[in-house]
Motif scaffolding. Structure first.
Motif, short mmCIF file in Angstrom:
data_model
loop_
_atom_site.label_atom_id
_atom_site.label_comp_id
_atom_site.label_asym_id
_atom_site.label_seq_id
_atom_site.Cartn_x
_atom_site.Cartn_y
_atom_site.Cartn_z
N ASP A 35 -4.59 0.59 -2.79
CA ASP A 35 -4.96 1.99 -2.50
C ASP A 35 -6.32 2.23 -3.70
N VAL A 36 -6.85 1.85 -3.99
CA VAL A 36 -8.18 1.92 -4.81
C VAL A 36 -9.26 2.47 -3.77
N ALA A 37 -8.90 1.41 -2.57
CA ALA A 37 -9.67 1.65 -1.13
C ALA A 37 -9.48 3.50 -1.19
N ARG A 77 -8.46 -1.51 7.63
CA ARG A 77 -9.07 -2.69 6.78
C ARG A 77 -9.51 -2.39 5.21
N ALA A 78 -9.88 -1.44 5.03
CA ALA A 78 -10.20 -1.57 4.03
C ALA A 78 -8.71 -1.32 2.45
N LEU A 79 -7.96 -1.01 3.36
CA LEU A 79 -6.60 -0.81 2.45
C LEU A 79 -6.03 -1.62 2.68
N MET A 80 -5.67 -2.73 3.71
CA MET A 80 -5.63 -3.99 3.16
C MET A 80 -6.38 -5.32 2.39
N VAL A 138 0.93 -1.09 0.05
CA VAL A 138 -0.09 -0.11 0.02
C VAL A 138 0.68 1.58 0.33
N THR A 139 0.75 2.18 -1.25
CA THR A 139 1.51 3.98 -1.17
C THR A 139 0.64 4.83 -0.49
N ARG A 140 -0.37 4.31 0.22
CA ARG A 140 -0.92 5.64 0.22
C ARG A 140 -0.35 6.06 1.99
N GLN A 141 -0.49 7.21 2.71
CA GLN A 141 -0.21 7.74 3.43
C GLN A 141 -0.89 7.28 4.42
N LYS A 160 -7.92 13.08 0.15
CA LYS A 160 -6.65 13.30 0.15
C LYS A 160 -5.38 12.45 0.36
N ASP A 161 -4.55 12.50 0.47
CA ASP A 161 -3.23 11.13 -0.11
C ASP A 161 -2.35 12.60 1.36
#
Length: 514
Positions: free
Chosen positions: A415-417, A408-411, A377-380, A422-423
Motif C-alpha cells: 500500500d505504501v506505493a 507492479r509498484a503495489l505488488m 494490498v488494501t488500496r482500490q 487518492k484511493d
C-alpha cells in the motif's frame, strides 16, 4: 486496414501455416520472457473464500492466495460480462473500444469486440508468445482464433457465425411463467411441479463432477499446460470458467454440501429498496423477476452457489497440480480474477443489472509472481489495471491509450506505493442488453457516489456506517459536503478518461458544483 488489424490478420494467416520461428520467437525463449496464466471466473463474488473468512472451504484457492499478492479491494469496470472482459483484455473503457454492452444477446446492438482491438491475445502473439485460450470468451464469435491464438478449446462461440442473430431467452421466459403460475395458484391447488428445484436459479445436475462443463474446461486447460511445457516460446494462457454464473447448477456432492437452513444471510438480504432508482425494480432478463421465489428458495439458491464455489476450488486445484507436474508452476505468473460479482438476494436482486452495489462491483483478484513476496494490498484497484500490469511483465508492445495502470509498484511495495494518491475506483454501467443507463459510480473506502443520468434519483452511501448500502443519503443536508467532494472526484475521473458523458455530468451537477 489499420495497422493493428493488419497485424492481427497476419497472425491469423501465420497460425494456419507450419510452425516456423519468427525473429520475435527466436529472441524470446522461455527463459527470456515470463510465462503467464489467467484463471478467470464468471460472476464470482469477492466474499466467499475461506481465506477471506467466507462460508466456503476453498483450500486450493487459499493456497494460491498464500503465494500471491492479494488485491482485497479490486473493482470491476462494469457489472456485465462482455464489457468487463473487454476492459480487462484491452485496458480501456468501453467508450474507447466501442464495447460497452453485452454482445450477441437479446436487445443488444453489439455482436463482437472490434478486431482492431487485439488486446492481450494479439499483443502476446505478436511478441512471440505461445498463446492458448480455454473456455468462456463472450466477446464475439471466433474472436479468439481471429486474434491469433495457437490453442483454443471449450469456447462455445468458436464455431458460431459472425452473422448469427442474437440469442433470445424464449426458454427462460417460458420457465419463469411456469414458476409464477405455480406460485400464484390458490393454496389448496399448489403443487411442486419442479421437484423442489427451479432450473433458472438452482438445479442438481445428473452425474458427477466428471460430467460437468467445468471438468471439460479443466481437461482442456491441462492439455494446454502440457503443450505449453513442450514449447520453446514463452507461454500466455487463459482458462476461463462459466461458473459460478447463475443459474447455479451442480451435481452431487456439491448440490447438498450446504444446508440452506443453516446459512447466515447478510443484513441486506431481501431488504426493501427505498429511495432507489426505478431501474432497480425492472426485470431486464426474464429471471430477474423473482416475485415467485420463496424464502426457502432464496436460501437454496445461495447453498447451490456455495456448492459451485466448492466445485471451482477443486477445478483450480487440478489445474495448479498439472502446472506443477509439467514444471511450469515454479516460474509461472498466475492471475486469478472474476469478471464481476453477483447478487444472491441482497436488496432483493438476482444475477446483475444496472446498479453499483458492492456485491456486484467488487471482484476477486490476486496475482502470483514467483519473484515477489506475497502480501495483501488494501488500496482500490481496477479491472483496467490487469492489462498494463501484464504488458509490463511480458514486455508487450504498446497498443494505444491505457486507462488502467500497472500494479507492479503495489505488488513490490504494498500500500505504501500509493502514498499521496487518492484511493478511488470508477465504475460504469452504460448499457444492459440494449437498454441505456449511463451509470457512473465513484468509490472511496469511506463513500460511494452513484450518478444515474437516465433517472431523476442519484445515490450516496456512507460505506463506514452503512457497508450494505441500504440508506441512500443523496438528499440528506448533513451529507452535502461529502456529496460535493465525491462529485468533484468523479468529475476529475471522467475528465481524465475522456468520458463522453462529462458534458452531461456538468449540466446535471451544475447547481451542486457551482
Amino acid at each position: 486496414m489499420n495497422k493493428l488489424l493488419a497485424g492481427v490478420f497476419a497472425c491469423v494467416v501465420a497460425s494456419a501455416a507450419p510452425a516456423v520461428a519468427t525473429p520475435a520467437e527466436a529472441g524470446s525463449a522461455a527463459g527470456d520472457r515470463e510465462n503467464v496464466l489467467i484463471l478467470m471466473f464468471d460472476d464470482m463474488r469477492f466474499d466467499t473464500f475461506s481465506y477471506r473468512n467466507g462460508p466456503v472451504s476453498t483450500p486450493n484457492i487459499d493456497a494460491l492466495a498464500e503465494e500471491s499478492v492479494r488485491f482485497d479491494n479490486a473493482m470491476t469496470t462494469t457489472g456485465l460480462c462482455s464489457p468487463s472482459r473487454a476492459a480487462m483484455f484491452t485496458g480501456r473503457w468501453g467508450h474507447r473500444t466501442g464495447l460497452d454492452d453485452n454482445v450477441g444477446l437479446y436487445h443488444s446492438r453489439l455482436s463482437e469486440l472490434d478486431l482492431s482491438e487485439g488486446g492481450l491475445i494479439a499483443r502476446a502473439k505478436e511478441a512471440g508468445y505461445f498463446v492458448g485460450y480455454v473456455g468462456k470468451w463472450h466477446l464475439g464469435p471466433q474472436g479468439v482464433r481471429l486474434r491469433g491464438a495457437d490453442y483454443t478449446a471449450e469456447i462455445k462461440e468458436a464455431d458460431w457465425s459472425r452473422s448469427m442473430r442474437q440469442l433470445t431467452p424464449y426458454g427462460i421466459q417460458k420457465n419463469i411463467a411456469r414458476y409464477k403460475a405455480a406460485a400464484n395458484a390458490p393454496e389448496g391447488e399448489k403443487a411442486d411441479y419442479f421437484n423442489g428445484e427451479k432450473v433458472e436459479y438452482f438445479q442438481t445436475l445428473p452425474g458427477t463432477y466428471e460430467d460437468t462443463g467445468t471438468y471439460k474446461k479443466v481437461k482442456a486447460g491441462q492439455d494446454l499446460l502440457r503443450k505449453a511445457a513442450e514449447e520453446k516460446r514463452p507461454f500466455f494462457g487463459v482458462i476461463s470458467f462459466d461458473q459460478p454464473h447463475p443459474p447455479y447448477r451442480v451435481p452431487e456432492p456439491y448440490a447438498s454440501m450446504f444446508d440452506p437452513n443453516a446459512l447466515e444471510l447478510p443484513l441486506n438480504h431481501l431488504s426493501k429498496r427505498v429511495n432507489k432508482p426505478m431501474s432497480q425494480d425492472d426485470p431486464f432478463w426474464p429471471w430477474h423477476d423473482v416475485s415467485h421465489l420463496s424464502d426457502e428458495e432464496w436460501l437454496k439458491m445461495r447453498a447451490y452457489y456455495y456448492g459451485a464455489m466448492a466445485m471451482i476450488d477443486r477445478a483450480v486445484g487440478e489445474i495448479l497440480e498439472t502446472a506443477k507436474e509439467t514444471g511450469l508452476y515454479e516460474n509461472l505468473h498466475i492471475v486469478f480474477v472474476g469478471d464481476q460479482g453477483s447478487m444472491l438476494g441482497e436488496h432483493g436482486l438476482y444475477d446483475k443489472g444496472p446498479y453499483a452495489y458492492d456485491e456486484l462491483m467488487r471482484m476477486p483478484l490476486m496475482i502470483r509472481d514467483p519473484n515477489t513476496q506475497p502480501k495483501s494490498v488494501t488500496r482500490q484497484v481496477s479491472m483496467l489495471d490487469i492489462t498494463p500490469t501484464l504488458a509490463e511483465v511480458m514486455q508487450l508492445p504498446e497498443d494505444g491509450v491505457q486507462d488502467g495502470r500497472s500494479l507492479r509498484a503495489l505488488m513490490l511495495e504494498g500500500d505504501v506505493a500509493d502514498k499521496g494518491r487518492k484511493d478511488t475506483a470508477l465504475y460504469a454501467y452504460e448499457w444492459y442488453n440494449g437498454g441505456w443507463f449511463g451509470i457512473r459510480a465513484l468509490r472511496t473506502p469511506e463513500m460511494k457516489f452513484v450518478w444515474n443520468p437516465g433517472d431523476a434519483r442519484d445515490e450516496l452511501y456512507d460505506l463506514r456506517r452503512d457497508p450494505i448500502e441500504v440508506n441512500n443519503l443523496f438528499d440528506k443536508p448533513e451529507y452535502r459536503e461529502q456529496l460535493l467532494a465525491m462529485a468533484r472526484l468523479m468529475r476529475a475521473e471522467l475528465k481524465r478518461t475522456d468520458d463522453p458523458l462529462l458534458s452531461r455530468f456538468d449540466l446535471q451537477m451544475k447547481e451542486l458544483l457551482k
